[in-house]
Design a protein around this motif. Sequence first.
Motif, short mmCIF file in Angstrom:
data_model
loop_
_atom_site.label_atom_id
_atom_site.label_comp_id
_atom_site.label_asym_id
_atom_site.label_seq_id
_atom_site.Cartn_x
_atom_site.Cartn_y
_atom_site.Cartn_z
N THR B 152 -60.34 36.29 -36.35
CA THR B 152 -59.90 36.36 -37.75
C THR B 152 -60.30 35.07 -38.49
OG1 THR B 152 -58.03 37.63 -36.99
CG2 THR B 152 -57.88 36.78 -39.23
N LEU B 155 -63.83 35.15 -39.40
CA LEU B 155 -64.10 36.08 -40.50
C LEU B 155 -63.58 35.57 -41.84
CD1 LEU B 155 -63.45 39.48 -38.69
CD2 LEU B 155 -65.65 38.59 -39.47
N LYS B 156 -62.68 34.60 -41.79
CA LYS B 156 -62.22 34.01 -43.05
C LYS B 156 -63.32 33.17 -43.68
CE LYS B 156 -57.23 33.80 -42.37
NZ LYS B 156 -56.16 32.92 -41.90
N LYS B 157 -64.25 32.71 -42.85
CA LYS B 157 -65.33 31.89 -43.42
C LYS B 157 -66.66 32.65 -43.51
CE LYS B 157 -67.67 27.48 -42.96
NZ LYS B 157 -67.67 26.18 -42.29
N TYR B 158 -66.92 33.48 -42.48
CA TYR B 158 -68.21 34.18 -42.44
C TYR B 158 -67.99 35.68 -42.57
CZ TYR B 158 -69.70 29.77 -40.30
OH TYR B 158 -69.95 28.45 -40.03
N SER B 159 -68.90 36.37 -43.30
CA SER B 159 -68.84 37.83 -43.33
C SER B 159 -69.30 38.34 -41.96
CB SER B 159 -69.78 38.35 -44.41
OG SER B 159 -71.11 38.06 -44.03
#
Lengths: 255, 480
Positions: B152, B155-159
């Motif tokens: 998670t 995913l908060k930084k990278y798509s």
Amino acid sequence: MFKNIVFTIITIGFCIKGNAQTVSAEVKEERNIYEKIYDAPLNVAGKQQLSLHELYNEKPLLLALVFTRCSGVCNPFLLQLKENLQFRTKDNSFNVLVLSFDPRDSIKDMNLLAKKFDLENNKQWFFAVTDSITKLNQSISFNPVWDSVINQYDHDALLVGINSEGYITKKLIGIRRGHDMDLLIASVNNVFSPTYRLPSKNLLFSCFNYDPKTGKNKLGLGLIFIALPAVLTVLMLIFISYFVKHKRPEIEETS
Amino acid sequence: MESIKLRKITSVWVITVLILFIVSITLGILMRLNQGEVISQSPVTFYSNLTTHGLTMIGIWFVAGMAAVNYLMQRYIKTSYAANVIALVFTVIGVLMLWTATFIGKFHAAWTFLYPLPFKEMGAATWATLLFLASLTVLGIGWLIWSISLMTQILKKYSIAQAFAWQHFKKNPKVETPPFILISMITLIGVIACLFAAVVLLVLFYAEYFSKGNFVNDALLMKNLTYFFGHTIANEMLYLGLAVIYELFSEVSGRPKWKTTWYVALAWNFTLIFVLTAFFHHLYMDFVQPEGLQIIGQLASYLASLPAAGVTVFSVFIAVYRTKIKWSLTNLLFFIGIAGWVIGGLGAVIDSTISNNIVLHNTLWVPAHFHTYNAMGNVLFSLGFFYWFSTQFSENSKVSKFTTLTLTLLLIGGIGFLLAFYFGGADSIPRRYSIYPSDFPMAAPMATIGATFATIYLIAILIFFFNIYKRCLKILFSPS
Ligand code: HEM
């Protein structure tokens, strides 16, 4: 006719008794598999002294343990074994050794037993005694217990499969049906026997369901369970990515 | 940079893993001594030890990789301290439950606990099976929370596309995904998938256990799920170690940082797809498994491992070939570990080829290859990280005089221990025998030789432990 009825009643009686002890019999059947059987010296009816290995080296063996004064399972056990095998007259891939575990039995007694079953001239069958029965019993975990009240041994009807190298490949306890005999004979000949649990209504998630009408396997619910972890992971990835999207900062571009 | 709390918890992980490792190696040596007929354990004790050894080893080297990745990930993103603590608490409780089930309850169905063995335990306590399943549940929950939390945060930084470095398939990508993030992400996905497989597996075990015969499982389904979990986690923990190497090897060697290129991205995306189906190679002997899945198993085994191994070896080769490197215990351990990983990996690929598997299946070849990429591969990746971590906050960071001794003993002990397995495999000696049949006269002497070399390996680990534990304790008890 009368003989058949008596035999059937005795057989059913022993089968029920056998079923009542299924758990322990199952466990006992697993013991000593792929271990070597004790190479006992034998006194074989109609032959000179032999060692067990001379017999199994010649051909794999089915070893039946009985005693001639038995008033219980030994006779129906041998009768059933004989009946099971007589339909396989062409199958000469193994021999049968009927061995007494009672030290009181002599080779004469075993000869009489062979005669009683009309097997004294059958080349596939051997009737024998040994003076090393304790060691042999230990090697196959066979433990007859003497009951002095009824003057009989309390014992299992044990049939042991031994391949031509002397390894115990399978054990059957109790009076068993033809299919079990097939598996036993396959095992002593080192033939792989595919086994699979039979379909039952308690088995909800099989990978494949066998259809007896078509003889084909249909895909089963179980296959979904194999794919499920990957599917869940992908869904979770998409789900989380979507919900944290707004938190994502602009990443610096590489120069 | 990384928080002090993270430092402290990482040092707890390091000490915990090393202590459990020492106990597990001792169990391994006892098993080899029993196989060598030097000592005599009952079969139940031998198989309980086999179960404890296998599961503890897999567990500790998985968490060691996770702890290292979590620690280094803080360089790129903020990670959850709570998830790290939950994982630690659940791991300790889970291991205690597991050891109670095996040491006291005598549960002994091996680390794969293949169905229906847990329900047919001879000589084990009646409660042992349930406690064993419960221990796996606790471990699984803790690790799942940790993995999902790390994923998670990425995913908060990278798509999704960036985390998988898909932009690197085009020329001049605008955004760079660091190799560490790429490999961690791909590995975490695999870890989560295999932990979900474990959840499904455990639910089916519980269902049969509590249904009192009203529900029974399909052996083929259970075996597929067992290896989905077991094979995959054993592979993924290696990839965690590789993520650490991609991050640290160049740094500790004084070389420029490794970058993600199209072929690195491609190789690791292959791993993502194929590692989840490679486990089918554990079912070659299962005649009911459709042939198509067996072929997928063989192809996936190649495609999951060879490209990733190729690019990693290439990167390391380029980094060290004809260049002046600052060698330290850290990058030496990484370097030897890569060699162990590649050699063990080749052994695995040989075994996963159907025509070879017919000969090698369940022989000592199997422990030979997986011990190579574990004991002389992944373990060294983590030890390299442990050493690097312990020296980060110590003023006295000069190279320990024990470096050469540690490495020499590790190499002699490790190689000797592994060769005894390989020769055994080549001689068709079966694996998982507490006492070898008399048909294999070389098996017992070989096991004794293996035990002797394993003891040398253990001495190396003890020296390593005494070398770093004080520094880790110092980090743990340093003022916040
Ligand atoms: C010097 C250290 C080690 C020693 C002495 C050792 C010893 C052993 C032995 C004797 C076996 C049983 C082999 C057989 O099947 O006959 C075994 C199995 C195993 N070992 Fe190790 N080992 C060591 C290190 C490791 C490491 C580092 C790992 C993993 C990360 C590991 C994981 C396993 C696993 C998963 C099994 C299989 C257990 C099973 O069959 O259920 N071992 N080990």
